[in-house]
Write a protein that holds these residues in place. Sequence first.
Motif, PDB file in Angstrom:
ATOM      1  N   ASP A   1       0.832  -1.198   0.000  1.00 55.43           N
ATOM      2  CA  ASP A   1       0.000   0.000   0.000  1.00 55.43           C
ATOM      3  C   ASP A   1       0.872   1.255   0.000  1.00 55.43           C
ATOM      4  OD1 ASP A   1       0.657   0.748   2.684  1.00 55.43           O
ATOM      5  OD2 ASP A   1      -0.931  -0.531   3.454  1.00 55.43           O
ATOM      6  N   ALA A   2       0.246   2.377  -0.267  1.00 57.85           N
ATOM      7  CA  ALA A   2       0.964   3.645  -0.408  1.00 57.85           C
ATOM      8  C   ALA A   2       1.714   4.026   0.868  1.00 57.85           C
ATOM      9  CB  ALA A   2       0.001   4.749  -0.819  1.00 57.85           C
ATOM     10  N   ASP A   3       1.186   3.683   2.033  1.00 56.17           N
ATOM     11  CA  ASP A   3       1.870   4.010   3.294  1.00 56.17           C
ATOM     12  C   ASP A   3       3.188   3.244   3.421  1.00 56.17           C
ATOM     13  OD1 ASP A   3       0.009   5.881   4.196  1.00 56.17           O
ATOM     14  OD2 ASP A   3      -1.191   4.345   5.215  1.00 56.17           O
ATOM     15  N   GLN A   4       3.206   1.987   3.026  1.00 61.67           N
ATOM     16  CA  GLN A   4       4.442   1.208   3.064  1.00 61.67           C
ATOM     17  C   GLN A   4       5.483   1.810   2.127  1.00 61.67           C
ATOM     18  OE1 GLN A   4       2.415  -2.530   2.073  1.00 61.67           O
ATOM     19  NE2 GLN A   4       3.440  -3.444   3.844  1.00 61.67           N
TER      20      GLN A   4
ATOM     21  N   ARG B   1       5.592   4.946   1.068  1.00 59.04           N
ATOM     22  CA  ARG B   1       5.987   6.250   1.603  1.00 59.04           C
ATOM     23  C   ARG B   1       7.042   6.086   2.694  1.00 59.04           C
ATOM     24  NH1 ARG B   1       1.215   7.584   2.726  1.00 59.04           N
ATOM     25  NH2 ARG B   1       0.627   8.184   0.633  1.00 59.04           N
ATOM     26  N   THR B   2       6.917   5.073   3.521  1.00 61.61           N
ATOM     27  CA  THR B   2       7.913   4.806   4.565  1.00 61.61           C
ATOM     28  C   THR B   2       9.276   4.510   3.949  1.00 61.61           C
ATOM     29  OG1 THR B   2       6.222   3.999   6.094  1.00 61.61           O
ATOM     30  CG2 THR B   2       8.490   3.278   6.497  1.00 61.61           C
TER      31      THR B   2
ATOM     32  N   GLU C   1       3.774  14.567  -3.498  1.00 60.37           N
ATOM     33  CA  GLU C   1       3.451  13.209  -3.954  1.00 60.37           C
ATOM     34  C   GLU C   1       2.372  13.289  -5.020  1.00 60.37           C
ATOM     35  OE1 GLU C   1       1.706   9.029  -2.081  1.00 60.37           O
ATOM     36  OE2 GLU C   1       2.410  10.612  -0.744  1.00 60.37           O
TER      37      GLU C   1
ATOM     38  N   TYR D   1       7.487  11.160  -6.005  1.00 58.62           N
ATOM     39  CA  TYR D   1       7.718  11.857  -4.735  1.00 58.62           C
ATOM     40  C   TYR D   1       8.867  12.825  -4.960  1.00 58.62           C
ATOM     41  CZ  TYR D   1       5.335   7.605  -3.219  1.00 58.62           C
ATOM     42  OH  TYR D   1       4.436   6.562  -3.088  1.00 58.62           O
TER      43      TYR D   1
END
Length: 89
Positions: A6-9, A11-12, A33, A47
């Motif tokens: 997912d996008a959160d993973q 982004r991390t 982003e 990004y």
Amino acid sequence: MTVSPDADQIRTIVFRTFLELEVSEESLDDLDERILLDDGRYVARSYRVDELLAMWMIDVGLIQFYDSDGNMLRTVNVFEEIESHRMAA
């Protein structure tokens, strides 16, 4: 079956790599982003921060990092990165 991260993973991973490339934590607050579509199909995310760009190419599972001149600085295999963090946890 391969499960897409997912996008959160992502982004991390992007944040961590930008920090390794000496972007300040304060600069990450201004991260730009964007979602990239090709003929209506979701194909990538970009990004931008300071003079650096990261591009997550969803279909191939890679995030590539570039400097302001377009020189590739690093490539991260998303699936290997996520798997290595799962194993470490």
